[in-house]
Design a protein around this motif. Structure first.
Motif, mmCIF file in Angstrom:
data_model
loop_
_atom_site.group_PDB
_atom_site.id
_atom_site.type_symbol
_atom_site.label_atom_id
_atom_site.label_comp_id
_atom_site.label_asym_id
_atom_site.label_seq_id
_atom_site.Cartn_x
_atom_site.Cartn_y
_atom_site.Cartn_z
ATOM 1 N N PRO B 261 0.858 -1.380 -0.028
ATOM 2 C CA PRO B 261 0.048 -0.105 -0.035
ATOM 3 C C PRO B 261 0.756 1.243 0.020
ATOM 4 C CG PRO B 261 -0.706 -1.566 1.804
ATOM 5 C CD PRO B 261 0.561 -2.031 1.302
ATOM 6 N N ILE B 262 2.103 1.118 0.708
ATOM 7 C CA ILE B 262 2.972 2.379 0.532
ATOM 8 C C ILE B 262 3.365 2.780 -0.719
ATOM 9 C CG2 ILE B 262 5.261 3.176 1.529
ATOM 10 C CD1 ILE B 262 3.077 2.688 3.678
ATOM 11 N N LEU B 263 3.433 1.713 -1.735
ATOM 12 C CA LEU B 263 3.955 1.987 -3.030
ATOM 13 C C LEU B 263 2.884 2.884 -3.638
ATOM 14 C CD1 LEU B 263 5.883 1.520 -5.511
ATOM 15 C CD2 LEU B 263 4.593 -0.687 -5.759
ATOM 16 N N PHE B 264 1.693 2.726 -3.410
ATOM 17 C CA PHE B 264 0.469 3.586 -3.994
ATOM 18 C C PHE B 264 0.796 4.955 -3.375
ATOM 19 C CE2 PHE B 264 -3.493 5.624 -3.439
ATOM 20 C CZ PHE B 264 -4.040 5.894 -4.707
ATOM 21 N N GLN B 265 1.003 5.121 -2.206
ATOM 22 C CA GLN B 265 0.969 6.408 -1.483
ATOM 23 C C GLN B 265 1.931 7.107 -2.146
ATOM 24 O OE1 GLN B 265 1.136 6.594 2.784
ATOM 25 N NE2 GLN B 265 -0.341 5.072 3.005
ATOM 26 N N SER B 327 2.922 7.210 7.897
ATOM 27 C CA SER B 327 3.000 5.970 7.282
ATOM 28 C C SER B 327 4.084 4.945 7.709
ATOM 29 C CB SER B 327 3.229 5.959 5.746
ATOM 30 O OG SER B 327 4.698 6.394 5.458
ATOM 31 N N GLY B 328 4.948 5.440 8.792
ATOM 32 C CA GLY B 328 5.755 4.588 9.523
ATOM 33 C C GLY B 328 6.992 4.658 8.760
ATOM 34 N N MET B 329 7.688 5.749 8.032
ATOM 35 C CA MET B 329 8.643 5.778 7.395
ATOM 36 C C MET B 329 9.869 5.921 7.915
ATOM 37 S SD MET B 329 8.680 9.712 5.810
ATOM 38 C CE MET B 329 7.439 9.657 4.702
#
Lengths: 206, 592
Positions: B261-265, B327-329
């Protein structure tokens, strides 16, 4: 002059005004369709680059499986290369005003492009017959997605190709821009060849 | 790009398209000015839908006991309101409407370079709008995924509109992007290649610079949205797992697995942040011109204004992850993006200073366009300052899911650009229709909109600070966590929002009423220098400039030039033709 010297002009100064008054109002000395094609190719380039970034990003996850590239892809690559070469010949002949020969090469390019598209569809069929569906693994999904997108861009090019080919059957005036149009098609085909070559290399390496 | 002088012989006169029937003249028109009006009317129509959605949401938040909409509907309205306002209204208005109307006129061209493509661009946009609008009437209704459409929830059961709404949204976005690309090619190439003689890039008004840079940004940023939309469509329809991780839904394992999902973000915000500037840069350009014209002074620091536009445009591509701090980066990743975000404040602040310095000792006419410009400067400043808070990871994390963020982005990219759009409409309405907008209604519109917006969004900052979460359709039991003032403020905000909404109805009435019965505008009523006001007819007719294209002799900011009798010198007037004031032998030189 570079973009930097342009941006450092002082348009309110009298000496700059004297220079500016003679400016013709074009940024580059190039026919409009050529500028349009270059900008369009830049946008398409960005589009494929972003897909490639997404591809590489998605690869990092554990479920990624390597796609076994069917041998037919090599043959398709050869066909699209020949199509590009044929377009190059068509341009050369059009510039020398040999419309008939140019038309022959144009037709050959079109046939080869159709051949490439059909070939890619056969690759899809082969993959599906092995049970490699888009939902099976993201690498397969990317393969279908990227090849479909590439085919769509070729299909768009084929619209331009149809117009130019029809034009080649109509007697040309001396001032005609036929050679330019053939050349622009050729540039677009070379561009899509490069895009395909890069995509194919990425698929092979991963 | 080269700015060298090109021999005249290489220039060909572009043949102007002439319509042969009523349909091709008025409906499937290829005239950029009419296409602009089509874009504008369509954008306002769908924007009005989004405005009405916001009224429903506000009434629900203020008076939850009425339950005028359900929680699912609330999410659907949030989503549609956001997406319509950002993409289908603001982007289409600034680039499709103002771009089409202003670019050819301001650079001295007869039309866009590819009029047919321009027409197709509008009709593609209309199809995109219709596809989106249809989702209101499909089973399950429009998507309620939030305007950012984050997976996995966007396409899962439980999210409203997951049946067909999300598919229509994604398809509509793809169509919009294809349509925009056609328009964008036109804008960029018209500006680069179809300027009139003497119109160098640095002689273009800042409006054109803003639209040009925003279009370049859009051409390179929208592909990221296209990529994410296509990949999510695959996930939804073909059950691929680009973005979808392994999931259990209602006790059952879904077929998805391994997606990110992070790729989408990342993809979404690589588009999403430049999008802020796609909206802001044309607003910056327009407001610069309006301030200069209505303060009768040349814009302060013109070159810096151009550099700032270009610089902001470039920087806007390296700040996207500041939307993803929660997002927890990796903290270092966040630190990098916080730094770039704060750097972008420098050219932005420079623009604000330059607007203020343009006003300094200017002959400020408090016309309605000027009022909107002044409203813009303070609103943008407010919104920008809260952006500095949110650009810092450590401040953003606790504020991220609160009303503070809602207040911030509405101030900076909702109210601020809308004030510019409204000011620009009051400014160019005489050019477009030949009539003046009604002054009294206009002033009422401005004051209610401006003051009302502050009454809406200032209290929202406070709500955010005390931790009131956004996206909740009612506070419910969480209300006990906040002071009772939170509920009262929500009622207050809703009343202010309805008042602002009413003012927009007055504006819409004013537009239609004045177009029919308004006072006939005199030629170039604001005494502006730029070429759009120098056409033989007002409103300009097809072909814009009569038999001969204008020749440009100066930049667009020759206001209050010492030695000139008038306080403005149009761009197409050579020095020899400028009427000198008494006591001057030439411009800037007093008689001895």
């Amino acid at each position: 002059m570079s973009i930097f010297s342009t941006l450092s002009q002082k348009p309110w100064m009298a000496d700059q005004a004297a220079i500016d008054n003679n400016h013709i109002g074009q940024a580059v000395s190039m026919p409009l369709p050529r500028v349009a094609l270059y900008v369009l190719m830049a946008v398409i380039g960005v589009l494929f680059s972003l897909f490639s970034v997404a591809y590489i990003g998605r690869m990092a996850y554990g479920d990624w499986r390597t796609l076994p590239e069917p041998t037919l892809l090599w043959l398709n690559t050869a066909i699209i290369m020949l199509s590009s070469i044929s377009f190059h010949q068509a341009t050369k002949n059009a510039k020398e005003n040999q419309i008939k020969r140019s038309r022959e090469y144009l037709l050959l390019s079109g046939v080869l492009t159709f051949g490439f598209i059909v070939g890619q569809l056969f690759v899809w069929r082969e993959l599906v017959s092995f049970g490699y569906f888009a939902s099976t693994n993201p690498s397969y999904a990317f393969f279908y997605l990227l090849t479909a997108l590439h085919i769509l861009h070729l299909a768009g090019g084929l619209i331009a190709w149809t117009v130019v080919t029809i034009k080649s059957f109509i007697p040309q005036k001396e001032t005609s821009d036929f050679a330019l149009k053939v050349n622009l098609c050729a540039v677009y085909w070379h561009f899509l060849l490069i895009v395909w070559a890069l995509l194919f290399t990425m698929l092979l390496l991963t | 790009m080269s700015e060298s002088i090109i021999p005249e012989s290489e220039l060909e006169e572009v043949e102007l398209y002439h319509a042969k029937s009523w349909w091709t003249e008025k409906v499937f028109t290829q005239d950029a000015k009419l296409i602009a009006i089509q874009y504008g009317l369509t954008a306002f129509a769908i924007g009005f839908v989004a405005l009405v959605l916001s009224w429903f949401m506000r009434i629900q938040i203020a008076f939850p006991e009425l339950s005028i909409i359900s929680e699912g509907t609330y999410y659907q309205f949030i989503t549609m309101h956001g997406m319509i306002m950002v993409v289908y209204l603001l982007t289409a208005l600034f680039l499709g409407a103002f771009g089409n109307y202003m670019i050819p006129l301001m650079v001295g061209a007869r039309d866009m370079v590819f009029p047919y493509l321009n027409m197709v661009s509008y009709w593609t946009y209309l199809v995109a709008v219709l596809v989106l609008f249809v989702s209101f009437f499909t089973p399950g209704g429009p998507t309620g995924a939030g305007w950012t459409l984050y997976p996995p929830q966007a396409i899962l059961g439980g999210t409203p509109g997951q049946e067909s709404g999300i598919i229509l949204m994604l398809v509509s976005l793809c169509i919009f992007i294809v349509g925009f690309t056609m328009g964008g090619l036109n804008y960029v190439i018209t500006i680069l290649q179809a300027r009139t003689r003497g119109m160098t890039l640095m002689r273009m008004p800042l409006t054109v610079w803003g639209i040009f840079t925003a279009t370049v940004l859009a051409l390179f940023a929208f592909p990221a949205l296209f990529v994410s939309a296509v990949m999510m469509l695959f996930d939804k329809i073909l059950l691929t797992s680009f973005f979808m991780p392994a999931l259990v839904e209602f006790g059952e394992n879904l077929t998805y697995g391994g997606g990110s999902p992070i790729l989408f973000q990342h993809l979404f915000w690589f588009f999403g942040h430049p999008e802020v500037y796609i909206v802001a840069l044309p607003a910056f350009g327009i407001v610069s011109d309006l301030i200069s014209i209505h303060a009768r002074k040349n814009i302060f620091g013109f070159r810096m204004m151009v550099w700032a536009i270009v610089g902001i445009g470039a920087l806007s591509f390296i700040v996207w992850a500041h939307h993803m701090y929660v997002s927890g980066m990796n903290p270092y990743f966040g630190f990098f993006f916080a730094t770039t975000t704060l750097i972008i404040a420098v050219p932005t602040a420079l623009k604000v200073y330059n607007w203020i310095l343009t006003l300094w000792k200017g002959n400020i006419n408090l016309t309605i366009p000027m009022l909107f410009c002044l409203g813009f400067i303070v609103t943008f400043l407010n919104g920008g300052l809260t952006g500095l808070f949110l650009g810092n990871v450590i401040v953003d994390v606790p504020l991220s899911d609160t009303y503070f963020v809602v207040a911030h982005f509405h101030m900076v990219m909702g109210i601020a650009p809308v004030l510019v759009i409204l000011g620009a409409i009051y400014h160019w309405f005489p050019l477009i229709t030949g009539k003046m907008l009604h002054e009294g209604m206009g002033r009422f519109h401005f004051w209610v909109t401006f003051v009302g917006s502050y009454l809406i969004y200032f209290p929202m900052h406070y709500l955010g600070f005390i931790g009131v979460p956004r996206r909740y359709y009612e506070m419910g039991q969480t209300e006990a966590l906040y002071t009772s003032s939170a509920a009262d403020l929500n009622v207050f905000i809703t009343l202010a929002a309805l008042a602002v909404g009413f003012a927009q109805l007055v504006f819409i009435f004013n537009v239609f009423w004045s177009a029919k019965r308004g006072i006939i505008a005199e030629k170039n009523p604001w005494n502006a220098t730029s070429l759009e006001w120098q056409t033989p007819e007002q409103p300009p007719i097809h072909g814009n400039f009569g038999k001969e294209l204008p020749v440009v002799y100066r930049w667009a900011y020759d206001y209050s030039v010492p030695g000139a009798e008038d306080d403005y010198i149009p761009q197409d007037v050579p020095n020899e033709d400028v009427k000198l004031a008494d006591g001057y032998s030439e411009l800037g030189v007093e008689k001895t």
